[in-house]
Design a protein around this motif. Structure first.
Motif, PDB file in Angstrom:
ATOM      1  N   LEU A  37       0.873  -1.171   0.052  1.00 28.90           N
ATOM      2  CA  LEU A  37      -0.174   0.097  -0.006  1.00 28.90           C
ATOM      3  C   LEU A  37       0.736   1.166  -0.027  1.00 28.90           C
ATOM      4  O   LEU A  37       0.579   2.254  -0.504  1.00 28.90           O
ATOM      5  N   SER A  68       0.482   3.713  -2.797  1.00 36.98           N
ATOM      6  CA  SER A  68       0.181   5.287  -2.466  1.00 36.98           C
ATOM      7  C   SER A  68       1.462   6.253  -3.120  1.00 36.98           C
ATOM      8  O   SER A  68       0.770   7.503  -3.812  1.00 36.98           O
ATOM      9  N   LYS A 113       0.321   6.824  -6.430  1.00 43.43           N
ATOM     10  CA  LYS A 113      -0.922   7.566  -6.801  1.00 43.43           C
ATOM     11  C   LYS A 113      -0.468   9.007  -6.728  1.00 43.43           C
ATOM     12  O   LYS A 113      -0.747   9.775  -7.481  1.00 43.43           O
ATOM     13  N   TYR A 126      -5.128  -7.416  -6.885  1.00 41.92           N
ATOM     14  CA  TYR A 126      -6.608  -6.932  -6.797  1.00 41.92           C
ATOM     15  C   TYR A 126      -6.459  -5.553  -6.193  1.00 41.92           C
ATOM     16  O   TYR A 126      -6.976  -4.647  -6.728  1.00 41.92           O
ATOM     17  N   ILE A 127      -5.574  -5.323  -5.293  1.00 40.53           N
ATOM     18  CA  ILE A 127      -5.313  -3.962  -4.482  1.00 40.53           C
ATOM     19  C   ILE A 127      -4.957  -2.750  -5.579  1.00 40.53           C
ATOM     20  O   ILE A 127      -5.533  -1.880  -5.640  1.00 40.53           O
ATOM     21  N   GLU A 173      -7.217  -1.859  -8.289  1.00 44.20           N
ATOM     22  CA  GLU A 173      -8.535  -1.033  -7.751  1.00 44.20           C
ATOM     23  C   GLU A 173      -8.281   0.101  -7.249  1.00 44.20           C
ATOM     24  O   GLU A 173      -8.969   1.251  -7.959  1.00 44.20           O
ATOM     25  N   LEU A 174      -6.957   0.655  -6.966  1.00 42.53           N
ATOM     26  CA  LEU A 174      -6.585   1.686  -6.550  1.00 42.53           C
ATOM     27  C   LEU A 174      -5.973   2.744  -7.968  1.00 42.53           C
ATOM     28  O   LEU A 174      -6.565   4.149  -7.855  1.00 42.53           O
ATOM     29  N   SER A 183     -10.048 -10.123 -10.638  1.00 42.48           N
ATOM     30  CA  SER A 183     -10.176 -10.170  -9.461  1.00 42.48           C
ATOM     31  C   SER A 183     -11.228  -8.984  -8.702  1.00 42.48           C
ATOM     32  O   SER A 183     -11.828  -9.014  -7.779  1.00 42.48           O
ATOM     33  N   ILE A 204     -14.508  -9.873  -9.083  1.00 43.07           N
ATOM     34  CA  ILE A 204     -14.989 -10.951  -8.179  1.00 43.07           C
ATOM     35  C   ILE A 204     -15.263 -10.159  -6.695  1.00 43.07           C
ATOM     36  O   ILE A 204     -16.374 -10.592  -6.239  1.00 43.07           O
ATOM     37  N   ALA A 205     -14.493  -9.279  -6.485  1.00 38.70           N
ATOM     38  CA  ALA A 205     -14.690  -8.398  -5.224  1.00 38.70           C
ATOM     39  C   ALA A 205     -15.897  -7.609  -5.369  1.00 38.70           C
ATOM     40  O   ALA A 205     -16.846  -7.586  -4.486  1.00 38.70           O
TER      41      ALA A 205
END
Lengths: 284, 420
Positions: free
Chosen positions: B249, B253, B256, B359-360, B363-364, B374, B377-378
């Motif tokens: 993460l 970040s 990002k 996934y993470i 997603e972000l 994924s 699925i989530a």
């Protein structure tokens, strides 16, 4: 390759330096994103980029306010507390079960060895979203969903492959005749384990434990599905923070976590050097 | 003859045949090993393997229709949808009886939302009929149902009901492959309704792109580290290991922050005058963002196996090739590179396995165009609550990963996985 010979042609020289510069850029790509958040976390503004004041190194461009927010905001403090409560419990479970199993697996005659190994390693291979989905359905049925122990058990399962791998690696160099020697001197198996085997494999156990710890401490997918609001961990808080509204506090948290990884890396490197020295692989 | 053979058998001190005694010792040894492994094996089976098995089962499980409407399912057995006729009065009578029970238990709305995944409108049909069924007392029921909602007079409503009445269904798997069962048999959904094949395809393409870019960036680094003296390479290795140990993460970040339109990279490009302030690059919430961030995150997983293979390649082969007149390039391509192929295989499969299930990060930073299977699925687990479909998609993804893992096991061997 490592050093340019004196007779190198112009073309070789050109290639040598081009290659070095290219490698330098790739190293920059690897490390820059991690380093850039450190100064940004001291930003006095709520921006995600360098302000004019920061670039001019004026003191008013910098402040500790994001760190202050992290240490005073109840949401973040609750998340920190949960992380600190979940990760060690998962680590203890994973390390104790994993070490025992690794010792069993490294014995000379193990029936169905490869099948057992495949099952024990599977938590590392199966995509996290699938583990999370499966655990969410199953743990809801047995009432573990949204509980502290549900998250701990799940994280412990995810951490065990790392313990198995690191401890098995240390056991490869382990001399079984030491155990026989201890036994012939009258030590019982438990004494032999703690006095002879354990001190020698401890570096593997510790680094396996560190892997298990960081797996749990960093894990977000499973805890998102399996936990409820009461099990919000730091990564969870960061994830929701990043998805909904980016608050600059995330940069302060991220910087603290970089510091934690540097500490971990140092410990692991020390362990690696120690075990290499013990085995006489390198002069240290 | 047999007598002399028995006499010659070697025995231990207590008179046992040596062979039997050895077999017993071996058995005890095996048992001892299993006793040590058993706690973890049971733990992993209970906390990890059972949940996965449960999920696999969910992708075909479909007892809700039979549990909620047992008499109707029974009565529907003789009905043939291809007749083009709505079933007769006995089926409606059974439905009325079943629904009255279901409304008391409040299970009819759950059935409605389950069937709504297959055919939109059924959820409201069940809710509406549920409110009216209490007032239906006298047969004939058929007319009363048709009055409650005219959908009961349509063949495809009944067809859906009949199609999903068996306890096991392939419906979720068909949906995950954008197919459906219609009156004319198995069919692909219309182009604009196909989402999952597209998503599987994109997951595959993006994972390949990420693997290739990891290889392109990782190969030179591993090569350099393997060539340099140990002291220098250990120092540079920190630059690889630090990202490896840094939280996922934190790195997401960081990307990002870097890739945003008002972020560091865009600011820098504007400042040096490469782009104008009005034309800031869009590098996030699309596939570019996913590829850049995931390449960064997975790069160490490429470098470490490559490095450990390259470390074992003896430099004398390359020197020999050069002394025989090979140019630098020929010596590398014909002599060094082939020896590094096992490392490429190990690293590439590892990165690909990890990428395909991510996934993470998508997603972000992936927006809508850069997400993976994924993420879907989530979505089905936490938002649309179509758990069966989530399980079917998960099963397909799991199958893909398992196949790759077997390949990885053939190349590297699970026992040889090294960390750090």
């Amino acid at each position: 390759m490592s050093a340019l010979p004196p007779y190198a042609s112009a073309g070789q020289k050109l290639w040598h330096y081009t290659f070095r510069v290219a490698c330098g850029l790739i190293f920059f790509f690897l490390i820059f994103p991690i380093l850039v958040i450190l100064p940004l976390s001291f930003n006095a503004q709520d921006f995600f980029t360098f302000t004019k004041e920061m670039l001019a190194f004026k003191p008013e461009g910098y402040s500790f306010k994001h760190y202050q927010d992290f240490f005073t905001n109840p949401d973040w403090q609750q998340a920190l507390k949960n992380s600190v409560m979940i990760a060690p419990a998962a680590t203890i479970l994973a390390t104790s079960f994993g070490t025992l199993a690794a010792i069993g697996l490294s014995r000379p005659h193990v029936p169905y060895r490869s099948a057992i190994m495949a099952i024990l390693i599977s938590p590392m291979i199966v995509p996290l979203i699938i583990s999370a989905a499966g655990m969410y359905f199953f743990y809801s049925r047995i009432g573990l969903q949204g509980t502290y122990w549900g998250v701990v058990l799940a994280h412990a399962a995810l951490g065990t492959p790392f313990v198995i791998i690191t401890v098995t690696a240390t056991l490869v160099g382990f001399d079984q005749s030491l155990v026989r020697a201890a036994a012939s001197m009258g030590a019982n198996p438990v004494t032999t384990f703690f006095k002879v085997q354990m001190p020698l494999i401890i570096p593997g156990v510790v680094s396996g434990g560190l892997f298990a710890f960081i797996t749990s401490f960093d894990e977000v997918v499973v805890v998102l599905f399996l936990g409820s609001a009461g099990q919000k961990t730091l990564p969870w808080q960061m994830f929701t923070g990043l998805r909904e509204q980016i608050s600059p506090t995330i940069l302060a948290v991220a910087s603290l976590m970089v510091a934690i990884s540097i500490v971990l890396l140092t410990v692991l490197e020390g362990l690696r050097r120690r075990s290499e020295r013990l085995r006489g692989l390198s002069p240290g | 003859m047999s007598e002399t053979a028995t006499e010659q058998v070697l025995t231990t001190k207590d008179g046992r045949p040596l062979k039997a005694s050895l077999a017993r010792a071996l058995r005890r040894e095996k048992l001892r090993a299993l006793v040590l492994i058993a706690p973890l094996l049971i733990f992993v089976l209970l906390t990890f393997v059972a949940p996965i098995a449960d999920m696999l089962f969910r992708s075909v499980e479909n007892s809700i229709v039979e549990d909620t409407l047992p008499q109707t399912v029974n009565a529907l057995q003789d009905w043939d949808p291809s007749s083009g006729q709505v079933p007769g009065e006995p089926v409606f009578a059974a439905l009325a009886a079943d629904l009255k029970v279901a409304v008391d238990l409040k299970t009819h709305t759950r059935l409605g939302s389950r069937l709504n995944y297959e055919k939109t409108g059924i959820s409201s049909l069940f809710r509406k009929t549920g409110r009216r069924v209490k007032k239906m007392t006298e047969p004939p029921y058929k007319e009363q149902f048709l009055k409650a909602d005219k959908k009961w007079g349509q063949v495809d409503t009944w067809q859906t009901l009949k199609q999903f009445s068996p306890r096991y269904t392939d419906g979720y798997f068909l949906s995950s492959l954008d197919a459906e069962r219609t009156a004319e048999g198995l069919q692909m959904k219309s182009e604009d309704e196909q989402i999952y094949l597209l998503l599987f395809g994109r997951t595959l393409m993006l994972s390949i792109a990420i693997t290739v870019s990891c290889l392109l960036l990782g190969y030179p680094i591993a090569f350099l580290l393997a060539q340099l003296p140990l002291r220098t390479s250990n120092l540079l290795m920190i630059l690889v290991l630090l990202p490896f140990w840094t939280s996922l993460l934190v790195r997401t970040s960081a990307w990002k922050v870097l890739l945003q339109q008002q972020g560091v990279i865009n600011d820098f490009l504007v400042w040096i005058g490469l782009i104008s302030d009005a034309n800031r690059l869009v590098m996030i919430n699309n596939q570019t963002g996913t590829i850049i961030a995931m390449t960064h995150i997975l790069l160490p997983f490429m470098i470490l196996p490559l490095y450990s293979v390259m470390k074992t390649i003896s430099p004398t082969y390359v020197r020999a090739a050069k002394s025989l007149g090979a140019t630098d390039w020929t010596a590398f391509w014909r002599v060094y590179f082939p020896q590094s192929v096992p490392g490429i295989g190990a690293g590439a499969v590892l990165v690909f396995i990890l990428a395909i299930g991510y996934y993470i990060t998508p997603e972000l930073v992936g927006g809508t165009s850069g997400i993976f299977i994924s993420n879907r699925i989530a979505y089905h687990i936490s938002s649309s609550l179509n758990w069966g479909l989530a399980a079917a998609l998960g099963t397909l993804l799991l199958a893909a990963v398992m196949i790759l893992f077997i390949v990885y096991d053939k190349i590297v061997g699970i026992d040889n996985v090294k960390l750090g």
